[in-house]
Scaffold this motif. Structure first.
Motif, PDB file in Angstrom:
ATOM      1  N   ALA A 114      -5.728   8.177   3.698  1.00 46.95           N
ATOM      2  CA  ALA A 114      -6.824   8.538   2.792  1.00 46.95           C
ATOM      3  C   ALA A 114      -7.138   7.433   1.794  1.00 46.95           C
ATOM      4  O   ALA A 114      -8.294   7.226   1.425  1.00 46.95           O
ATOM      5  CB  ALA A 114      -6.478   9.830   2.051  1.00 46.95           C
ATOM      6  N   HIS A 115      -6.118   6.706   1.335  1.00 51.34           N
ATOM      7  CA  HIS A 115      -6.323   5.689   0.300  1.00 51.34           C
ATOM      8  C   HIS A 115      -6.558   4.279   0.861  1.00 51.34           C
ATOM      9  O   HIS A 115      -7.078   3.414   0.147  1.00 51.34           O
ATOM     10  CB  HIS A 115      -5.129   5.649  -0.651  1.00 51.34           C
ATOM     11  N   SER A 116      -6.165   4.050   2.103  1.00 54.79           N
ATOM     12  CA  SER A 116      -6.257   2.689   2.640  1.00 54.79           C
ATOM     13  C   SER A 116      -7.274   2.541   3.764  1.00 54.79           C
ATOM     14  O   SER A 116      -7.637   1.418   4.123  1.00 54.79           O
ATOM     15  CB  SER A 116      -4.891   2.239   3.161  1.00 54.79           C
ATOM     16  N   ASP A 159       7.512  14.263   2.159  1.00 52.62           N
ATOM     17  CA  ASP A 159       7.906  14.046   3.556  1.00 52.62           C
ATOM     18  C   ASP A 159       6.961  13.031   4.195  1.00 52.62           C
ATOM     19  O   ASP A 159       5.950  12.626   3.601  1.00 52.62           O
ATOM     20  CB  ASP A 159       7.914  15.355   4.347  1.00 52.62           C
ATOM     21  N   SER A 160       7.304  12.639   5.405  1.00 49.56           N
ATOM     22  CA  SER A 160       6.563  11.574   6.074  1.00 49.56           C
ATOM     23  C   SER A 160       5.115  11.969   6.369  1.00 49.56           C
ATOM     24  O   SER A 160       4.214  11.124   6.328  1.00 49.56           O
ATOM     25  CB  SER A 160       7.271  11.177   7.377  1.00 49.56           C
ATOM     26  N   GLU A 161       4.871  13.250   6.654  1.00 52.11           N
ATOM     27  CA  GLU A 161       3.518  13.680   6.960  1.00 52.11           C
ATOM     28  C   GLU A 161       2.607  13.526   5.743  1.00 52.11           C
ATOM     29  O   GLU A 161       1.485  13.014   5.844  1.00 52.11           O
ATOM     30  CB  GLU A 161       3.523  15.130   7.442  1.00 52.11           C
ATOM     31  N   ALA A 162       3.084  13.980   4.582  1.00 53.73           N
ATOM     32  CA  ALA A 162       2.299  13.841   3.348  1.00 53.73           C
ATOM     33  C   ALA A 162       2.103  12.370   3.000  1.00 53.73           C
ATOM     34  O   ALA A 162       1.027  11.960   2.545  1.00 53.73           O
ATOM     35  CB  ALA A 162       2.998  14.564   2.196  1.00 53.73           C
ATOM     36  N   LEU A 163       3.128  11.572   3.239  1.00 56.43           N
ATOM     37  CA  LEU A 163       3.050  10.140   2.939  1.00 56.43           C
ATOM     38  C   LEU A 163       1.983   9.461   3.797  1.00 56.43           C
ATOM     39  O   LEU A 163       1.138   8.718   3.283  1.00 56.43           O
ATOM     40  CB  LEU A 163       4.418   9.486   3.172  1.00 56.43           C
ATOM     41  N   VAL A 164       2.001   9.732   5.096  1.00 54.13           N
ATOM     42  CA  VAL A 164       1.043   9.089   6.003  1.00 54.13           C
ATOM     43  C   VAL A 164      -0.376   9.582   5.728  1.00 54.13           C
ATOM     44  O   VAL A 164      -1.325   8.784   5.726  1.00 54.13           O
ATOM     45  CB  VAL A 164       1.441   9.347   7.469  1.00 54.13           C
ATOM     46  N   ASP A 165      -0.541  10.876   5.490  1.00 49.82           N
ATOM     47  CA  ASP A 165      -1.871  11.407   5.196  1.00 49.82           C
ATOM     48  C   ASP A 165      -2.458  10.751   3.947  1.00 49.82           C
ATOM     49  O   ASP A 165      -3.644  10.385   3.921  1.00 49.82           O
ATOM     50  CB  ASP A 165      -1.805  12.926   4.994  1.00 49.82           C
ATOM     51  N   THR A 166      -1.645  10.596   2.922  1.00 48.76           N
ATOM     52  CA  THR A 166      -2.112   9.965   1.686  1.00 48.76           C
ATOM     53  C   THR A 166      -2.396   8.483   1.911  1.00 48.76           C
ATOM     54  O   THR A 166      -3.369   7.935   1.378  1.00 48.76           O
ATOM     55  CB  THR A 166      -1.062  10.132   0.563  1.00 48.76           C
ATOM     56  N   MET A 214       0.827  -1.202   0.000  1.00 46.05           N
ATOM     57  CA  MET A 214       0.000   0.000   0.000  1.00 46.05           C
ATOM     58  C   MET A 214       0.867   1.259   0.000  1.00 46.05           C
ATOM     59  O   MET A 214       0.550   2.244  -0.670  1.00 46.05           O
ATOM     60  CB  MET A 214      -0.928   0.002   1.214  1.00 46.05           C
ATOM     61  N   PHE A 215       1.980   1.224   0.711  1.00 46.17           N
ATOM     62  CA  PHE A 215       2.876   2.380   0.708  1.00 46.17           C
ATOM     63  C   PHE A 215       3.535   2.571  -0.653  1.00 46.17           C
ATOM     64  O   PHE A 215       3.798   3.704  -1.070  1.00 46.17           O
ATOM     65  CB  PHE A 215       3.929   2.261   1.809  1.00 46.17           C
ATOM     66  N   LEU A 216       3.815   1.486  -1.355  1.00 51.15           N
ATOM     67  CA  LEU A 216       4.323   1.600  -2.727  1.00 51.15           C
ATOM     68  C   LEU A 216       3.310   2.327  -3.601  1.00 51.15           C
ATOM     69  O   LEU A 216       3.659   3.223  -4.380  1.00 51.15           O
ATOM     70  CB  LEU A 216       4.616   0.212  -3.308  1.00 51.15           C
TER      71      LEU A 216
END
Length: 203
Positions: free
Chosen positions: A123-125, A113-120, A86-88
């Motif tokens: 939202a998607h998972s 950055d990590s904040e944008a990565l986790v927020d996305t 999912m992170f990929l």
């Protein structure tokens, strides 16, 4: 019989292939990769045939400045755990958003950055936010695979650059494999829940 120079050439050819298989992607802007990167570009046909025999595809992007060895679409499976997969997917989403907004930098990299990565990711998972320790583990794994470079790792934030190689990993074939995997997991959970309900009813 090979003379001394030819022997060295043969060794270099084998060594470059071994490094490409180990690191998966080699970049022209990375000092540790440059020798093998240029070796593969200079003998592209040789390496393409070599990896073809191993049922792998050679990726050569001279504009973005990288080469890579990837499994064929027909061979794609979700080999990592679901969270990694999912992170990929999220990395690809962030990269494509940066491309649409013309925020792609040198060597076709996208800054995040990590904040944008986790927020996305959330939202998607629709999953819980992973802790920073777990997130560091995942990002370091992707860094070793040549999918991103970590620039700053601070107490509460990690800044990194997503490499264009993410497009060679998160492909339509990968998305189909991930969807099949997730659908299969959901079916197993539904069957397990149904079995539990049957047991409760029989009691």
């Amino acid at each position: 019989m090979l003379d001394k120079d030819e022997t060295l050439d043969a060794f270099d050819l084998r060594r470059a292939a071994a490094v490409a298989l180990e690191r998966q992607f080699l970049f022209g802007d990375k000092s540790r990769d440059q020798r093998h990167f240029h070796q593969i570009l200079d003998a592209e046909d040789y390496y393409r045939n070599l990896f073809d025999a191993l049922n792998l595809d050679l990726v050569c992007d001279r504009i973005a400045g990288y080469v890579g060895v990837v499994p064929r679409e027909s061979q794609l499976t979700v080999g990592l755990d679901t969270e990694h997969s999912m992170f990929l997917l999220v990395l690809r989403v962030i990269y494509e958003q940066a491309a649409r907004e013309c925020r792609i930098g040198e060597y076709s990299q996208a800054f995040s950055d990590s904040e944008a990565l986790v927020d996305t990711f959330v939202a998607h998972s629709n999953r819980k936010r992973p802790g920073l320790v777990r997130l560091r583990e995942i990002l370091r794994t992707f860094s070793r695979q040549g999918l991103l470079d970590i620039d700053h790792d601070e107490d509460k934030a990690i800044r990194f650059r997503i490499r264009p190689s993410i497009r060679d990993i998160v492909t339509p074939g990968f998305l189909a494999a991930l969807e099949d995997y997730l659908t299969g997991s959901e079916n197993v959970e539904e069957r397990a829940e149904a079995t539990e309900e049957d047991h409760e009813d029989s009691d």
